[in-house]
Design a protein around this motif. Sequence first.
Motif: not given
Length: 161
Positions: A35-42
């Motif tokens: 979750r910390t690496d997940m792009p903001d839109d996703v």
Amino acid sequence: MAQDRTSEPSERPDPELVAELGVIPQLEVYFRRIRTDMPDDVAAVFAEHGLTARHGGVLGQLAVVRSVGVGELAERMAVSMPTASELAGDLRRAGLVVAEEDPDNRRRTLLSLATGYRPSVEALVAARAAPLRRAMERLPERDRAGFAAGLRAWAEELRDR
């Protein structure tokens, strides 16, 4: 010699094996941090729709294949057809995945990433794979082949559980 999965663990584990497998808790932490690496839109869609790591697993599969049927998705993820269908349905309702009729078989539905989210999901998969890619690049070719074979064997064992 490897132990059969059905056998009882020995009371005193092999210290060499323990040393080799000691990295698994580190890997677990790495995978939980997605979750910390997940792009903001996703990440926003995941939060809004209450999506889980299993949903992320579907996105990861769809990032490496253009489209896939629900049956193949279930097989790739080692889940039942109803589970794969449910995950795909959640992702479709969230707008991350689209479903289209297979032009070669009208009874089959093909799943793919929604065009607007494909770049973000592909970037996430690439970023998460980068440490493994860098580690493999440091290995001599022979070791790289052995490491890749070991990863495939591990994945097969996990799938057969």
